[in-house]
Write a protein that holds these residues in place. Sequence first.
Motif, short mmCIF file in Angstrom:
data_model
loop_
_atom_site.label_atom_id
_atom_site.label_comp_id
_atom_site.label_asym_id
_atom_site.label_seq_id
_atom_site.Cartn_x
_atom_site.Cartn_y
_atom_site.Cartn_z
N UNK A 152 81.28 15.34 2.20
CA UNK A 152 81.55 16.05 0.97
C UNK A 152 80.48 15.83 -0.10
N UNK A 153 79.28 15.45 0.35
CA UNK A 153 78.11 15.50 -0.52
C UNK A 153 77.80 14.28 -1.36
N UNK A 154 78.48 13.16 -1.12
CA UNK A 154 78.17 11.94 -1.87
C UNK A 154 77.01 11.21 -1.18
N UNK A 155 75.95 11.00 -1.94
CA UNK A 155 74.78 10.28 -1.43
C UNK A 155 74.52 8.97 -2.15
N UNK A 156 74.96 8.88 -3.41
CA UNK A 156 74.75 7.66 -4.20
C UNK A 156 75.92 6.72 -3.92
N UNK A 157 75.75 5.93 -2.86
CA UNK A 157 76.82 5.08 -2.36
C UNK A 157 76.36 3.63 -2.33
N UNK A 158 77.25 2.74 -2.74
CA UNK A 158 76.99 1.31 -2.64
C UNK A 158 78.03 0.69 -1.73
N UNK A 159 77.63 -0.35 -1.00
CA UNK A 159 78.56 -1.11 -0.17
C UNK A 159 78.52 -2.57 -0.61
N UNK A 160 79.70 -3.16 -0.76
CA UNK A 160 79.80 -4.57 -1.13
C UNK A 160 79.89 -5.44 0.12
N UNK A 161 79.10 -6.50 0.14
CA UNK A 161 79.19 -7.55 1.15
C UNK A 161 79.58 -8.85 0.46
N UNK A 162 80.18 -9.76 1.21
CA UNK A 162 80.41 -11.11 0.71
C UNK A 162 79.79 -12.11 1.67
N UNK A 163 79.15 -13.12 1.10
CA UNK A 163 78.51 -14.18 1.88
C UNK A 163 79.34 -15.45 1.76
N UNK A 164 79.40 -16.21 2.85
CA UNK A 164 80.10 -17.49 2.83
C UNK A 164 81.58 -17.39 3.12
N UNK A 165 82.01 -16.25 3.71
CA UNK A 165 83.41 -16.11 4.10
C UNK A 165 83.70 -16.95 5.35
#
Length: 377
Positions: A152-165
């Motif tokens: 549906x045309x979304x290109x400005x996307x961020x993904x969250x990661x967590x370190x130390x889980x």
Amino acid sequence: MKKLGIYIHIPFCKHKCTYCDFLSFIPRNEDRMEMYCRYLVKEIALYKKQAVGCEVDTIYFGGGTPSLLTPKQIETILHGIEDAFFITQNPEITIEVNPETVDATWVEALAKTSINRVSVGLQDTHDEVLHLVGRQGNKEDFFQTMKAFKDFGFNNISADMMLGLPLQNKDSILSVAKTIVALDIPHISAYSLIVHEDTSLYGFLKKNPTLLPTEEEEREMYYRLTDYLEAQGFVRYEISNFAKPGYESRHNLKYWNLDPYVGIGLGAAGFYNKERRVNPKSFQVYYDILDKGELPYKIEYSLTKEDEMSEFAFLSIRRREGISLLDFKNRFGVEFFDVFSLEKHFQSKLVELRQGHVVLTPKGSDLSNLVEVDLIL
């Protein structure tokens, strides 16, 4: 006109993650969320007089889980902002999304609003890790959500990661990063786990301490992640944030640049007129104040010049370009090194001078707290 950001707090979650100490509640029914949205619009309208001379260029829906709202509720809130504020051309408007809370129909409806950036809470791609920390979604939910946003045309996307889980290691972190990169996601936030005593994860890890990576292992995860993402064309523009050029979070940069923003909603924080502001954390108190036609924030403190210099310095040092000596002098009328002494950190190679900027070295990025403490007056 003065540029202004707006943060909107949505304090609802379907389920509380075991590591979470954010202000969030499990809604008893949809009516409670609808009522909350009405009061958000009330609060927004009360800013109309204060907003004279300002133009809003970033809006951020955070939480909690903002993707529990319907696109119609989101659109109503955005219309309230348009009525109360002057919106600049091409604003950045972000919403945080938990993959398991949305489907293609929701994404299609969201695409008809003015939201143009999404931040997706992934944390990890290994289902056993997600289950252990109380995440309700899984890897497949993430893939389906990404497909819907792309369709549906979304290109400005961020993904969250967590370190130390718990259960994470160097190889598994690299696997998470490779999954994100393969989906052509241009922004990645990578935050280290902080285990707060008032969370259920704290009690679990007290009984199972070996499940948590050691501090040294977590640092190695960060190094491998940084090396990999930089090789893939990402720029680490802040200690925990990586972006392809042009995809840096404009809203988050306001926090690090000490730019003004207002906080809307329960417990929301803001920085405006050199004041640190915070809203009530009780629904009833929040509603009662708005029913009186008053803005609900209280001023935690007003920044003195010394406060402002400190905050500007320790927020700037986290960014890739560091502290601009010229910007500091233009902003405060004094030389940076007449205010702060970082000689020991230059000697220990935690910071260096680069083209008129004080910046953290790779070693300094790992030990940034040692530098930051000496930027507090």
